[in-house]
Scaffold this active site. Structure first.
Site, PDB file in Angstrom:
ATOM      1  N   GLY A  52      92.955  27.097  42.343  1.00  0.00           N
ATOM      2  CA  GLY A  52      92.707  28.668  42.681  1.00  0.00           C
ATOM      3  C   GLY A  52      92.553  28.668  44.257  1.00  0.00           C
ATOM      4  N   HIS A  53      93.600  28.205  44.900  1.00  0.00           N
ATOM      5  CA  HIS A  53      93.574  28.248  46.430  1.00  0.00           C
ATOM      6  C   HIS A  53      95.058  27.836  46.919  1.00  0.00           C
ATOM      7  CE1 HIS A  53      92.309  23.955  45.904  1.00  0.00           C
ATOM      8  NE2 HIS A  53      93.432  23.753  46.797  1.00  0.00           N
ATOM      9  N   ALA A  54      95.144  28.128  48.456  1.00  0.00           N
ATOM     10  CA  ALA A  54      96.270  27.460  48.865  1.00  0.00           C
ATOM     11  C   ALA A  54      95.916  26.936  50.048  1.00  0.00           C
ATOM     12  CB  ALA A  54      97.244  28.869  49.218  1.00  0.00           C
ATOM     13  N   HIS A  55      96.920  26.000  50.504  1.00  0.00           N
ATOM     14  CA  HIS A  55      96.500  25.547  52.052  1.00  0.00           C
ATOM     15  C   HIS A  55      97.514  25.913  53.062  1.00  0.00           C
ATOM     16  CE1 HIS A  55      93.802  22.444  50.824  1.00  0.00           C
ATOM     17  NE2 HIS A  55      94.533  22.154  49.626  1.00  0.00           N
ATOM     18  N   ARG A  99      97.803  27.557  43.997  1.00  0.00           N
ATOM     19  CA  ARG A  99      97.963  26.792  42.835  1.00  0.00           C
ATOM     20  C   ARG A  99      96.720  26.664  42.004  1.00  0.00           C
ATOM     21  NH1 ARG A  99      97.582  22.622  46.382  1.00  0.00           N
ATOM     22  NH2 ARG A  99      98.920  23.631  47.490  1.00  0.00           N
TER      23      ARG A  99
END
Lengths: 140, 140
Positions: A52-55, A99
């Site tokens: 539950g995050h993006a980069h 993701r």
């Protein structure tokens, strides 16, 4: 531009014989980045959703070392779900992709090879902020 | 000098919560070497013995990502057997150590982080040649 279609599965070089199997990833050769960090995720309840995050810039290779799970990829325009279930297949995920991991089998173990050391500033942990970043074109 | 006592277990930095566990290894921070190569060994018959070689200069971290197995370490003077069974514990093995893997549980998966790219010249695959190399002091 980061699109879910750009996330791709790679076949990992593998050697099989009567003693079992080995799958090999060499940094800069089998994947187009250095391996600065490796992490393993395990003991995951079957009803849990992880990530539950993006980069902003990190590149990663995801491998199901054991068991199986789904990776839901989101580029703020489209969703795509990839199931990982074999140690000889890896999923390359670039920057600008939200993701989530779900549907873990019992004994699932995710191994991630990451292109950089940990840097909290590289994480986008809020989905509205992620959508705004995509709209601003910071991943283009 | 390379001694089996120099191989050591490290506690891998780990975060546990209700969604499961994560164990993290950063190259040059948690282990004293770069990660040039990662390999996974799996689908191993319970009666198989793997490895059976030493390295001239390679350094490695062994992790049981899933299941359990024994690592028999041999410095040509003494033997030592270490059981790996948790993803949050790793075994550092340096050069000049003959290693064999055995007693694999079902679904065992060994993840190895290695300090160099693959180089066949770094392998010593004959135990007599290994003993000779130790006697010559090439690992001192």
């Amino acid at each position: 531009m980061s699109r879910v279609e750009d996330c791709h599965l790679i076949e990992i070089r593998s050697v099989l014989d009567h003693r079992g199997a080995i799958s090999i990833i060499e940094a800069g050769l089998d994947i187009p980045f250095a391996i600065k960090r490796v992490y393993l995720t395990y003991d995951i309840p079957s009803n849990a959703t992880r990530a539950g995050h993006a980069h902003r810039s990190l590149r990663q290779l995801y491998i199901a070392a054991s068991g199986a799970f789904d990776v839901r990829l989101d580029d703020a325009r489209a969703l795509r779900t990839v199931t990982l279930r074999r140690p000889d297949i890896g999923l390359i995920i670039g920057p600008g992709i939200w993701r989530e991991l779900m549907n873990f089998s019992s004994n699932a173990c995710l191994v991630v090879l990451a292109s950089e050391h940990y840097d909290e500033n590289d994480y986008i942990r809020d989905h509205a902020a992620f959508r705004a970043a995509v709209a601003e074109g910071i991943f283009d």
